[in-house]
Write a protein that holds these residues in place. Structure first.
Motif, short mmCIF file in Angstrom:
data_model
loop_
_atom_site.label_atom_id
_atom_site.label_comp_id
_atom_site.label_asym_id
_atom_site.label_seq_id
_atom_site.Cartn_x
_atom_site.Cartn_y
_atom_site.Cartn_z
N SER A 142 0.86 -1.19 0.00
CA SER A 142 0.00 0.00 0.00
C SER A 142 0.89 1.23 0.00
CB SER A 142 -0.90 0.02 1.25
OG SER A 142 -0.13 0.27 2.39
N CYS A 143 0.31 2.35 -0.37
CA CYS A 143 0.91 3.66 -0.17
C CYS A 143 2.25 3.85 -0.89
CB CYS A 143 1.06 3.96 1.33
SG CYS A 143 -0.54 3.98 2.16
N SER A 144 2.16 3.99 -2.20
CA SER A 144 3.36 4.21 -3.01
C SER A 144 3.31 5.64 -3.53
CB SER A 144 3.41 3.21 -4.16
OG SER A 144 2.12 2.99 -4.72
N GLY A 170 -4.30 0.05 -1.73
CA GLY A 170 -4.66 1.44 -2.02
C GLY A 170 -3.58 2.45 -1.76
N ASP A 171 -3.87 3.70 -2.15
CA ASP A 171 -2.88 4.77 -2.28
C ASP A 171 -1.83 4.34 -3.29
OD1 ASP A 171 -4.38 6.16 -0.49
OD2 ASP A 171 -2.85 6.33 1.07
N TYR A 172 -2.35 3.86 -4.41
CA TYR A 172 -1.52 3.45 -5.54
C TYR A 172 -0.89 4.68 -6.18
CZ TYR A 172 -0.69 1.13 -10.09
OH TYR A 172 -0.14 0.62 -11.23
N ILE A 173 -1.68 5.78 -6.22
CA ILE A 173 -1.15 7.09 -6.59
C ILE A 173 -1.48 8.06 -5.47
CG2 ILE A 173 -1.43 6.77 -9.11
CD1 ILE A 173 -3.91 8.79 -8.73
N TYR A 174 -0.90 9.25 -5.54
CA TYR A 174 -1.27 10.34 -4.63
C TYR A 174 -1.73 11.53 -5.45
CZ TYR A 174 0.12 7.96 -0.43
OH TYR A 174 0.17 7.07 0.62
N GLU A 175 -2.76 12.21 -4.93
CA GLU A 175 -3.41 13.25 -5.73
C GLU A 175 -2.79 14.62 -5.54
OE1 GLU A 175 -4.23 12.62 -2.75
OE2 GLU A 175 -5.38 14.24 -1.80
N ASP A 230 -7.90 6.39 -0.10
CA ASP A 230 -8.36 7.76 -0.31
C ASP A 230 -7.60 8.52 -1.41
OD1 ASP A 230 -6.23 7.51 1.50
OD2 ASP A 230 -6.72 9.35 2.58
N HIS A 231 -6.28 8.30 -1.51
CA HIS A 231 -5.50 9.18 -2.41
C HIS A 231 -5.73 8.92 -3.90
CE1 HIS A 231 -3.38 11.49 0.61
NE2 HIS A 231 -3.29 10.37 1.32
N GLU A 232 -6.39 7.83 -4.25
CA GLU A 232 -6.82 7.68 -5.64
C GLU A 232 -7.93 8.68 -5.96
OE1 GLU A 232 -6.24 5.19 -3.62
OE2 GLU A 232 -5.13 3.60 -4.64
N GLY A 394 -3.75 -1.36 4.98
CA GLY A 394 -2.73 -0.40 4.51
C GLY A 394 -2.90 0.92 5.24
N ASP A 395 -2.77 2.00 4.51
CA ASP A 395 -3.17 3.36 4.92
C ASP A 395 -2.24 4.08 5.89
OD1 ASP A 395 -5.12 5.61 5.00
OD2 ASP A 395 -5.33 4.99 7.08
N VAL A 396 -1.68 3.41 6.90
CA VAL A 396 -0.98 4.15 7.94
C VAL A 396 0.55 4.18 7.76
CG1 VAL A 396 -2.73 4.10 9.74
CG2 VAL A 396 -1.23 2.14 9.48
N HIS A 397 1.05 3.61 6.67
CA HIS A 397 2.46 3.75 6.25
C HIS A 397 3.44 3.02 7.16
CE1 HIS A 397 1.34 7.78 4.08
NE2 HIS A 397 0.55 6.76 3.77
N THR A 398 2.94 2.30 8.16
CA THR A 398 3.79 1.69 9.17
C THR A 398 3.38 0.22 9.36
OG1 THR A 398 2.28 2.75 10.72
CG2 THR A 398 4.44 3.76 10.47
N THR A 433 6.60 3.69 -0.14
CA THR A 433 7.49 4.86 -0.01
C THR A 433 6.94 5.96 0.91
OG1 THR A 433 6.46 5.83 -1.96
CG2 THR A 433 8.57 4.70 -2.30
N SER A 434 5.62 6.04 1.06
CA SER A 434 5.03 7.23 1.69
C SER A 434 5.61 7.48 3.08
CB SER A 434 3.52 7.06 1.80
OG SER A 434 2.98 6.79 0.52
N ALA A 435 5.71 8.75 3.43
CA ALA A 435 6.41 9.16 4.66
C ALA A 435 5.85 8.47 5.88
CB ALA A 435 6.28 10.66 4.82
FE LIG Z 1 -1.09 6.43 2.19
#
Ligand SMILES: [Fe+2]
Length: 525
Positions: A142-144, A170-175, A230-232, A394-398, A433-435
């Motif tokens: 998730s979250c790239s 999800g969060d395949y892209i960021y808007e 969400d970021h899609e 996914g979602d929480v980057h951790t 990758t997301s922070a």
């Molecule tokens: Fe994310």
């Protein structure tokens, strides 16, 4: 008069030209010189025992109706072609090409390619779902975020021996555009260099991601089973809006429609008839069933901001909506699958970080903000003695691992009473990758928070947490166990295909408390 006519004609001409452009002009800087029609690569997805979806998207300089030829074979050299056909595509879907190839054998590897005007695509590899399975392997991601770094996790998944699928949560892209953020240095830049709003913007952003060599290659080598977060669409989306959608950005429903259209243009997901859906179920040879959810767009009520708000507990505060919840519960109660996997966007487990930070006491964007739906699901599982449920998140980057129990904070009954026994596990994937922790608050503070979170009195069901690293989860299932390995990349700041470290936790069928597998015990390092 003549001059006026000419200017009207020019305006119309310019208008038509602009309208026919699928991508923003900034994409050109990323395209290789003389880019051919298959510059976005190939992909496959949504396998079942007899079929799989094949995908490509033509990149054409001139817009015209196009006919694409597809082939599927049993060998990598495409000598033994067993099925082929032709598909018409056009500008409505910006030259997306999708076909569900049927009458395939279960549990079998296939190779495929497309032709357009004599030019061949790369050869893709895919695999159907098994009819009977003793073991299964999935990568979970998730979250790239493109700007946050290189997709080394995708690159490493390319090296995995064949997988049942790559499950993308999800969060395949960021808007977002590119606001300078000192806590999150930019490694690469988004195109278009602004927040994406229009269909052309969304298409351009997907095109940029698909031009990434590592993402393109992982699609070529493994089938995907994906859902959006969400970021899609836009940050912290819900059915009727999003934190990152302002009134001057137009109508939310229109933006949702556009974002949804772009997503399905780029993903190997299709419906036999009607609109494609991300809410769907997969079966893997009796060993596992997988429910893919939409906790974001379909029916989610707006996030509450106060954890003590009595309205938080109302059934109206729904994350799934009635139809999706009924479908999931019915499916879980009647599934003969040994392991029941739920592919979901946001953290399911009841979790409190109040002892670490009042600000982060509860994540009300996760299931903690929608407790009525969670209770309904758990009540149904306990009432019907359904166990061996694995939630993938996914979602929480951790990275997190939780024992799944109904009232994990009731320490007196937790694990001691049948109505609060452990019935499964939740595995939360770190970001590609997301922070996360170290990029946001620095490594030192992130490590302190990480140790504090592990407090067994505050969260007895929290078994593992890592707040600072990136990578992917490898999920391995047998009849006896489900094992999750977090494989951490060395860095996202440069390209690398090394696993820096990996951590494995396991839950056993019928004896579900998670335990850690030491490196030498694990057969997959
Ligand atoms: Fe994310």
């Amino acid at each position: 008069m003549m001059k006026r006519l000419l200017s009207v004609w020019l305006m119309l001409g310019v208008g038509m030209y602009a309208e026919s452009q699928f991508y923003d002009s900034t994409l050109a800087s990323l395209l290789p010189k003389g880019a051919g029609p298959f510059v976005f690569g190939v992909a496959s997805g949504d396998p079942d025992t007899g079929s799989v979806v094949l995908w490509t998207k033509l990149y054409l300089e001139k817009h015209t109706e196009a006919v694409v030829h597809w082939q599927i074979a049993t060998d990598t050299f495409m000598k033994n072609v067993i099925q082929q056909g032709e598909l018409a595509t056009g500008s409505d879907d910006a030259y997306s090409v999708k076909v569900r190839v049927k009458n395939l054998l279960p549990g079998t590897t296939y190779f495929y390619r497309f032709y357009y005007l004599g030019q061949a695509s790369p050869v893709g590899r895919t695999r159907t779902a098994p009819l009977h399975a003793d073991s299964l392997r999935f990568a979970v991601v998730s979250c790239s975020h493109y700007e946050a770094g290189f997709f080394n996790a995708y690159r490493l998944i390319c090296k995995e021996p064949e997988l049942g699928a790559v499950i993308h949560l999800g969060d395949y892209i960021y808007e977002r555009g590119a606001p300078p953020d000192p806590a999150h240095p930019k490694i690469r830049s988004h195109v278009p260099p602004r927040e994406i709003i229009t269909l052309q913007d969304y298409r351009t952003r997907y095109a940029q991601y698909r031009l990434d060599a590592d993402l393109q290659e992982v699609h070529r080598l493994h089938p995907f089973i994906a859902t959006w977060d969400d970021h899609e669409f836009a940050n912290n989306a819900y059915a009727a809006g999003a934190e990152n959608h302002q009134p001057d950005e137009g109508d939310w429903n229109e933006r949702k429609k556009i974002a949804r259209k772009a997503y399905f243009e780029w993903m190997p997901i299709m419906a036999d008839s009607g609109e494609p859906q991300v809410i769907r179920r997969f079966d893997f040879g009796g060993l596992a069933a997988l429910w893919m959810l939409d906790t974001r767009i379909e029916a989610r009520a707006a996030q509450r901001t106060d954890p003590n708000d009595p309205a938080l507990r109302s059934p109206a505060q729904t994350i799934l909506g009635r139809n999706q919840a009924d479908w999931l519960i019915e499916g879980l109660l009647h599934s003969p699958a040994r392991w029941k996997l739920i592919g979901n966007q946001v953290v399911f487990s009841d979790f409190s970080a109040g002892h670490v930070s009042r600000k982060y006491q509860r994540n009300l964007d996760a299931w903690d903000g929608y407790p009525a739906d969670r209770e309904r699901i758990l009540d149904s599982l306990y009432a019907n003695n359904i166990e061996n449920v694995i939630v993938l998140t996914g979602d929480v980057h951790t990275s997190w691992a939780f024992d799944l129990a109904r009232y994990p904070h009731q320490r007196k009954t937790y694990r001691k009473q049948p109505d609060n026994r452990i019935i499964g596990a939740e595995f939360v994937a770190m970001s590609v990758t997301s922070a996360n922790g170290d990029e946001r608050v620095g490594k030192f503070l992130a490590k302190i928070a990480q140790s504090a979170l592990k407090n067994r009195f505050a969260n007895p069901h929290l078994r593992y947490v890592n707040l600072t690293d990136h990578g992917y989860m490898l999920l391995e299932l047998t009849r006896e166990y489900t094992r999750c390995t977090w494989k951490y990349v060395r860095s996202v700041r440069y390209r690398s295909d090394e696993v820096a470290r990996s951590v494995t936790w396991q839950t056993d069928y019928g004896n579900l408390r998670l335990y850690r597998i030491k490196a030498q015990q694990s057969d997959n390092k």
